[in-house]
Scaffold this active site. Structure first.
Site, PDB file in Angstrom:
ATOM      1  N   ALA A   7       3.546   2.948  -8.351  1.00 15.02           N
ATOM      2  CA  ALA A   7       3.611   4.359  -8.765  1.00 15.02           C
ATOM      3  C   ALA A   7       5.062   4.834  -8.784  1.00 15.02           C
ATOM      4  CB  ALA A   7       2.791   5.233  -7.823  1.00 15.02           C
ATOM      5  N   GLY A  30       0.817  -1.220   0.000  1.00 10.14           N
ATOM      6  CA  GLY A  30       0.000   0.000   0.000  1.00 10.14           C
ATOM      7  C   GLY A  30       0.843   1.258   0.000  1.00 10.14           C
ATOM      8  N   LEU A  31       2.169   1.079  -0.129  1.00  6.61           N
ATOM      9  CA  LEU A  31       3.057   2.248  -0.079  1.00  6.61           C
ATOM     10  C   LEU A  31       3.399   2.776  -1.470  1.00  6.61           C
ATOM     11  CD1 LEU A  31       5.378   1.245   2.897  1.00  6.61           C
ATOM     12  CD2 LEU A  31       3.745   3.127   2.823  1.00  6.61           C
ATOM     13  N   ASP A  91      -1.556   8.552  -6.242  1.00  9.55           N
ATOM     14  CA  ASP A  91      -0.259   7.897  -6.001  1.00  9.55           C
ATOM     15  C   ASP A  91       0.840   8.492  -6.881  1.00  9.55           C
ATOM     16  OD1 ASP A  91      -2.013   6.199  -4.665  1.00  9.55           O
ATOM     17  OD2 ASP A  91      -0.880   4.396  -5.204  1.00  9.55           O
TER      18      ASP A  91
HETATM   19  O1  PMV Z   1      -4.236   1.102  -3.909  1.00 10.80           O
HETATM   20  P1  PMV Z   1      -3.742   2.256  -3.095  1.00 10.80           P
HETATM   21  O2  PMV Z   1      -3.192   1.888  -1.759  1.00 10.80           O
HETATM   22  O3  PMV Z   1      -2.781   3.143  -3.809  1.00 10.80           O
HETATM   23  O4  PMV Z   1      -5.008   3.186  -2.743  1.00 10.80           O
HETATM   24  C1  PMV Z   1      -6.152   3.271  -3.497  1.00 10.80           C
HETATM   25  C2  PMV Z   1      -6.827   4.577  -3.267  1.00 10.80           C
HETATM   26  C3  PMV Z   1      -8.225   4.644  -3.859  1.00 10.80           C
HETATM   27  O5  PMV Z   1      -8.738   5.929  -3.514  1.00 10.80           O
HETATM   28  C4  PMV Z   1      -9.126   3.578  -3.261  1.00 10.80           C
HETATM   29  C5  PMV Z   1      -8.197   4.477  -5.386  1.00 10.80           C
HETATM   30  C6  PMV Z   1      -7.517   5.617  -6.124  1.00 10.80           C
HETATM   31  O6  PMV Z   1      -7.061   5.384  -7.260  1.00 10.80           O
HETATM   32  O7  PMV Z   1      -7.466   6.755  -5.623  1.00 10.80           O
END
Ligand code: PMV
Length: 309
Positions: free
Chosen positions: A89, A84-85, A130
């Site tokens: 990206a 999740g970090l 991200d």
């Molecule tokens: O998958 P992550 O940890 O980068 O987070 C997703 C964030 C959401 O808002 C759910 C989706 C998005 O693209 O913003």
């Protein structure tokens, strides 16, 4: 040879709500990916022939930003993938950065734009949070409105996001990875169905939008008690939206007494939590003791950088 590095990110407030045009706040973390590109006689990634299926982000980044002779790409990452970090990206941003530097066209806004296109193509990524956080560093506020600190605007179809600089004081968080891999796409879809069919869902999204704006102010002031309270409220709302998970509850219960606040970060359904604390070592131990994987991160560092050879 050209090299670029880019940081991972942590979403502090506003995940999921950002998909519905609400603001979100994300910050760069002190874990980075370095990508180097070299003109070569065949396309390769880390010494292996490049395959679109195995090297989805890098291959899409080359399609997006390069039309010269074959390149060999090497990457080195300190960001655990799937945590999740924002490792994908950061791989995308650093690769695009290195390619644009090789072309003599390096520019942060161009990197952010192209990196979002790549993530959109590979992941159907719902927002540029991200990729813009990894590009700009420090903190970013993603908002439907254009506010102070405006950096750039990203559009896709009928949606648009204004990206702003956000001042971030040095703060330490513990990220706790549950070990439960939860792909973002289905969770975004689940929230969408709930919000479109239930007034409570829409109320939760609206309230998250308000929390983000309060949170941006609390981050700039490093007001930890206020930040912690907002994190807990944002977390409850995410659970109402249906992206909680027993593995998340377990990690939060293990450490909440030692924290100002804690919440899901990113898509949820497993994935990771973040905890704001003055006792990161103790919190890490508590998270490990219940089977989570802790990472202590400091936020607010540099975004994408062209590295000197
Ligand atoms: O998958 P992550 O940890 O980068 O987070 C997703 C964030 C959401 O808002 C759910 C989706 C998005 O693209 O913003």
């Amino acid at each position: 040879m050209r090299s670029c590095s880019a940081p991972g990110k942590m979403i502090l407030f506003g995940e999921h709500a950002v998909v519905f045009g609400k603001p979100a706040l994300a910050m760069a973390v002190d874990l980075r990916v370095k990508a180097s590109v070299n003109v070569s006689d065949q396309y390769s990634v880390n010494g292996h022939p490049m395959r679109a299926r195995h090297h989805a982000y890098i291959s899409a980044a080359l399609d997006e930003a390069w039309d010269g002779p074959p390149l060999s790409v090497t990457t080195k990452s300190s960001i655990p993938s799937g945590s999740g970090l924002g490792s994908s990206a950061a791989v995308t941003v650093s690769t695009i950065g290195a390619i644009l530097a090789e072309r003599g066209q390096f520019d942060a806004e161009r990197v952010a734009r192209k990196a979002f296109e790549v993530e959109y193509l590979v992941q159907r990524r719902a927002s540029p949070t991200d990729t813009s956080a990894s590009t700009h560093g420090s903190g970013i506020l993603v908002s439907p409105d254009r506010l102070d600190g405006f950096l750039w605007r990203i559009e896709k179809g009928t949606q648009e996001w204004n990206i702003h600089h956000c001042d971030v004081r040095k703060l330490t968080f513990v990220v706790g990875y549950t070990g439960v891999h939860a792909p973002t796409g289905p969770l975004v879809q689940k929230v969408k169905e709930f919000v479109e069919s239930d007034a409570e869902g829409r109320k939760a999204i609206d309230r998250i939008g308000e929390i983000v704006m309060d949170g941006a102010d609390a981050v700039a002031q490093a007001d930890k008690p206020r930040l912690g309270a907002l994190m807990r409220e944002n977390h409850s709302l995410l659970c109402e939206l249906g992206v909680g998970h027993p593995s998340i509850d377990k990690l939060i219960e293990s450490c909440s007494e030692m924290c100002y606040g804690e919440k899901i970060t990113g898509a949820g359904g497993g994935g990771s939590i973040i905890a704001l604390t003055d006792a990161p070592k103790d919190v890490s131990e508590a998270i490990s003791a219940v089977g989570g994987r802790p990472i202590i991160v400091r936020v607010g560092g540099s975004g994408v950088l062209v590295e000197r050879q």
